[in-house]
Design a protein around this motif. Structure first.
Motif, PDB file in Angstrom:
ATOM      1  N   GLY A  18      56.522  72.082  52.047  1.00 17.75           N
ATOM      2  CA  GLY A  18      56.807  71.417  53.309  1.00 17.75           C
ATOM      3  C   GLY A  18      56.813  69.906  53.206  1.00 17.75           C
ATOM      4  N   GLU A  19      56.178  69.376  52.169  1.00 12.71           N
ATOM      5  CA  GLU A  19      56.144  67.922  51.987  1.00 12.71           C
ATOM      6  C   GLU A  19      57.294  67.435  51.112  1.00 12.71           C
ATOM      7  OE1 GLU A  19      54.000  65.895  53.591  1.00 12.71           O
ATOM      8  OE2 GLU A  19      53.231  67.660  54.581  1.00 12.71           O
ATOM      9  N   GLN A  20      58.060  68.341  50.557  1.00 12.73           N
ATOM     10  CA  GLN A  20      59.204  67.965  49.733  1.00 12.73           C
ATOM     11  C   GLN A  20      60.398  67.686  50.643  1.00 12.73           C
ATOM     12  OE1 GLN A  20      58.498  67.566  46.522  1.00 12.73           O
ATOM     13  NE2 GLN A  20      56.462  68.304  47.068  1.00 12.73           N
ATOM     14  N   ALA A  21      61.335  66.917  50.151  1.00 15.34           N
ATOM     15  CA  ALA A  21      62.531  66.609  50.938  1.00 15.34           C
ATOM     16  C   ALA A  21      63.353  67.879  51.166  1.00 15.34           C
ATOM     17  CB  ALA A  21      63.373  65.560  50.214  1.00 15.34           C
ATOM     18  N   ALA A  22      63.937  67.971  52.334  1.00 10.25           N
ATOM     19  CA  ALA A  22      64.811  69.095  52.638  1.00 10.25           C
ATOM     20  C   ALA A  22      66.091  68.970  51.812  1.00 10.25           C
ATOM     21  CB  ALA A  22      65.130  69.115  54.129  1.00 10.25           C
ATOM     22  N   GLN A  23      66.732  70.098  51.510  1.00  9.14           N
ATOM     23  CA  GLN A  23      67.961  70.087  50.711  1.00  9.14           C
ATOM     24  C   GLN A  23      69.029  69.194  51.328  1.00  9.14           C
ATOM     25  OE1 GLN A  23      69.048  71.402  47.875  1.00  9.14           O
ATOM     26  NE2 GLN A  23      67.287  72.580  47.219  1.00  9.14           N
ATOM     27  N   ASP A  24      69.435  69.492  52.531  1.00  9.43           N
ATOM     28  CA  ASP A  24      70.404  68.665  53.253  1.00  9.43           C
ATOM     29  C   ASP A  24      69.917  68.537  54.687  1.00  9.43           C
ATOM     30  OD1 ASP A  24      72.460  67.229  54.291  1.00  9.43           O
ATOM     31  OD2 ASP A  24      73.968  68.800  54.088  1.00  9.43           O
ATOM     32  N   PRO A  25      69.148  67.497  54.972  1.00 10.67           N
ATOM     33  CA  PRO A  25      68.548  67.394  56.299  1.00 10.67           C
ATOM     34  C   PRO A  25      69.527  67.099  57.435  1.00 10.67           C
ATOM     35  CG  PRO A  25      67.915  65.529  54.936  1.00 10.67           C
ATOM     36  CD  PRO A  25      68.694  66.446  54.068  1.00 10.67           C
ATOM     37  N   ILE A  26      70.744  66.659  57.132  1.00  8.59           N
ATOM     38  CA  ILE A  26      71.710  66.388  58.189  1.00  8.59           C
ATOM     39  C   ILE A  26      72.395  67.703  58.546  1.00  8.59           C
ATOM     40  CG2 ILE A  26      73.735  65.075  58.885  1.00  8.59           C
ATOM     41  CD1 ILE A  26      72.832  62.918  56.865  1.00  8.59           C
ATOM     42  N   LYS A  27      71.973  68.271  59.656  1.00 10.25           N
ATOM     43  CA  LYS A  27      72.423  69.608  60.048  1.00 10.25           C
ATOM     44  C   LYS A  27      73.632  69.613  60.963  1.00 10.25           C
ATOM     45  CE  LYS A  27      68.907  71.330  57.881  1.00 10.25           C
ATOM     46  NZ  LYS A  27      69.115  71.901  56.554  1.00 10.25           N
ATOM     47  N   LEU A  28      73.790  68.565  61.774  1.00  9.76           N
ATOM     48  CA  LEU A  28      74.867  68.547  62.757  1.00  9.76           C
ATOM     49  C   LEU A  28      75.182  67.110  63.120  1.00  9.76           C
ATOM     50  CD1 LEU A  28      76.674  69.984  64.915  1.00  9.76           C
ATOM     51  CD2 LEU A  28      74.655  69.978  66.405  1.00  9.76           C
ATOM     52  N   ILE A  29      76.445  66.732  62.948  1.00  5.69           N
ATOM     53  CA  ILE A  29      76.949  65.427  63.386  1.00  5.69           C
ATOM     54  C   ILE A  29      78.286  65.714  64.062  1.00  5.69           C
ATOM     55  CG2 ILE A  29      77.897  63.189  62.666  1.00  5.69           C
ATOM     56  CD1 ILE A  29      74.941  63.235  62.193  1.00  5.69           C
ATOM     57  N   GLY A  30      78.486  65.198  65.265  1.00  5.20           N
ATOM     58  CA  GLY A  30      79.756  65.485  65.896  1.00  5.20           C
ATOM     59  C   GLY A  30      80.093  64.615  67.082  1.00  5.20           C
ATOM     60  N   ILE A  31      81.386  64.474  67.285  1.00  3.82           N
ATOM     61  CA  ILE A  31      81.952  63.863  68.491  1.00  3.82           C
ATOM     62  C   ILE A  31      82.613  65.019  69.236  1.00  3.82           C
ATOM     63  CG2 ILE A  31      83.645  62.243  69.410  1.00  3.82           C
ATOM     64  CD1 ILE A  31      81.548  60.730  67.903  1.00  3.82           C
ATOM     65  N   ARG A  32      82.266  65.188  70.502  1.00  3.75           N
ATOM     66  CA  ARG A  32      82.728  66.361  71.250  1.00  3.75           C
ATOM     67  C   ARG A  32      83.479  65.957  72.517  1.00  3.75           C
ATOM     68  NH1 ARG A  32      78.768  70.419  69.979  1.00  3.75           N
ATOM     69  NH2 ARG A  32      78.752  70.501  67.704  1.00  3.75           N
ATOM     70  N   GLU A  33      84.522  66.717  72.825  1.00  2.00           N
ATOM     71  CA  GLU A  33      85.243  66.537  74.092  1.00  2.00           C
ATOM     72  C   GLU A  33      84.742  67.533  75.132  1.00  2.00           C
ATOM     73  OE1 GLU A  33      89.445  66.644  73.465  1.00  2.00           O
ATOM     74  OE2 GLU A  33      89.388  64.983  72.045  1.00  2.00           O
ATOM     75  N   THR A  34      83.835  68.401  74.739  1.00  2.41           N
ATOM     76  CA  THR A  34      83.292  69.438  75.623  1.00  2.41           C
ATOM     77  C   THR A  34      81.831  69.110  75.937  1.00  2.41           C
ATOM     78  OG1 THR A  34      82.739  70.733  73.658  1.00  2.41           O
ATOM     79  CG2 THR A  34      84.838  71.224  74.755  1.00  2.41           C
ATOM     80  N   PRO A  35      81.272  69.698  76.993  1.00  2.00           N
ATOM     81  CA  PRO A  35      79.882  69.412  77.352  1.00  2.00           C
ATOM     82  C   PRO A  35      78.918  69.656  76.190  1.00  2.00           C
ATOM     83  CG  PRO A  35      80.957  70.566  79.142  1.00  2.00           C
ATOM     84  CD  PRO A  35      81.925  70.582  77.983  1.00  2.00           C
ATOM     85  N   LEU A  36      77.910  68.791  76.101  1.00  2.00           N
ATOM     86  CA  LEU A  36      76.912  68.877  75.035  1.00  2.00           C
ATOM     87  C   LEU A  36      75.813  69.860  75.411  1.00  2.00           C
ATOM     88  CD1 LEU A  36      76.533  65.094  74.147  1.00  2.00           C
ATOM     89  CD2 LEU A  36      78.169  66.755  73.247  1.00  2.00           C
TER      90      LEU A  36
ATOM     91  N   PRO B 295      88.611  56.465  65.392  1.00  2.00           N
ATOM     92  CA  PRO B 295      88.619  57.626  64.490  1.00  2.00           C
ATOM     93  C   PRO B 295      87.473  57.633  63.467  1.00  2.00           C
ATOM     94  CG  PRO B 295      90.846  56.771  64.745  1.00  2.00           C
ATOM     95  CD  PRO B 295      89.916  55.804  65.447  1.00  2.00           C
ATOM     96  N   SER B 296      86.896  56.479  63.191  1.00  2.00           N
ATOM     97  CA  SER B 296      85.796  56.398  62.211  1.00  2.00           C
ATOM     98  C   SER B 296      84.436  56.725  62.815  1.00  2.00           C
ATOM     99  CB  SER B 296      85.735  54.991  61.610  1.00  2.00           C
ATOM    100  OG  SER B 296      85.323  54.055  62.602  1.00  2.00           O
ATOM    101  N   ALA B 297      84.360  57.018  64.108  1.00  2.00           N
ATOM    102  CA  ALA B 297      83.066  57.164  64.785  1.00  2.00           C
ATOM    103  C   ALA B 297      82.177  58.233  64.151  1.00  2.00           C
ATOM    104  CB  ALA B 297      83.266  57.448  66.273  1.00  2.00           C
ATOM    105  N   GLU B 298      82.741  59.397  63.856  1.00  2.00           N
ATOM    106  CA  GLU B 298      81.920  60.465  63.291  1.00  2.00           C
ATOM    107  C   GLU B 298      81.410  60.094  61.896  1.00  2.00           C
ATOM    108  OE1 GLU B 298      82.518  65.153  62.404  1.00  2.00           O
ATOM    109  OE2 GLU B 298      83.070  64.447  64.414  1.00  2.00           O
ATOM    110  N   ALA B 299      82.245  59.446  61.087  1.00  2.00           N
ATOM    111  CA  ALA B 299      81.813  58.991  59.765  1.00  2.00           C
ATOM    112  C   ALA B 299      80.704  57.942  59.889  1.00  2.00           C
ATOM    113  CB  ALA B 299      82.994  58.431  58.979  1.00  2.00           C
TER     114      ALA B 299
END
Length: 153
Positions: A9-27, A69-73
Motif C-alpha cells: 500500500g505504500e508503493q506507487a500505484a501502477q498507473d494512478p491516473i484513472k480518468l481524465i476527460g472533457i465532457r459535453e454531457t452531465p458529469l 483542443p489541447s485542454a485534455e492533454a
C-alpha cells in the motif's frame, strides 16, 4: 540502516491516473469517486465545482464553457505533475463544456492517497492548477443583458 516500508500500500500505484476527460454531457460525482477507488488509500479528497447564480455582484442566468483542443492533454500533464509530487494512489478529473445552467456540475476531481492530509493537498493542487492552466473558457450571461468571457474553469 534506513527504514523501508515494504507494505504494498505504500508503493506507487501502477498507473494512478484513472480518468481524465472533457465532457459535453452531465458529469457524475459517482463516476469520478468510483474511478479513484483503491484499497491502499486511506483518504479520498473530492472537489466539485458548480455553476453559481452570481459573479462579481451580478446575477448569472446561464453560461457556457468552451475549450482549446489541447485542454485534455493539459489536464493530463497537470495530473502527471500532481502524481509526481504527491503520494497519489489514484486520480480522476473531468470538466464539462457546452451550455450549463445554475447548479450544474462544471468540474469534478478526486485524488486518493494513503493518508487524509496528502489527499487534501493533492486535490487542492490538482484543481488549482487545472483552473489556472487548462485552456477552458467560461462565457457568462448576466440577467442585466451583459456578458463576459472568463479564462479557465
Amino acid at each position: 540502516m534506513a527504514h523501508t516500508n515494504d507494505h504494498p500500500g505504500e508503493q506507487a500505484a501502477q498507473d494512478p491516473i484513472k480518468l481524465i476527460g472533457i465532457r459535453e454531457t452531465p458529469l457524475s460525482v459517482d463516476e469520478v469517486f468510483q474511478a479513484v477507488g483503491d484499497d491502499a488509500a486511506g483518504g479520498v479528497a473530492l472537489f466539485v465545482g458548480t455553476v453559481r447564480n452570481h459573479d462579481g455582484g451580478a446575477d448569472v442566468d446561464a453560461l457556457g464553457y468552451s475549450c482549446h483542443p489541447s485542454a485534455e492533454a493539459e489536464m493530463r500533464r497537470i495530473a502527471e505533475k500532481v502524481v509526481a509530487d504527491h503520494p497519489v494512489r489514484a486520480l480522476a478529473a473531468v470538466h464539462r463544456v457546452g451550455d450549463l445552467r445554475v447548479g450544474d456540475l462544471a468540474v469534478v476531481v478526486a485524488v486518493a492517497c494513503p493518508h487524509r492530509a496528502e489527499a487534501f493537498d493533492a486535490c487542492r493542487k490538482l484543481i488549482d492548477d487545472l483552473k489556472h492552466e487548462v485552456p477552458i473558457w467560461k462565457h457568462q450571461k448576466f440577467s442585466d443583458g451583459t456578458e463576459e468571457w472568463v479564462g479557465a474553469c
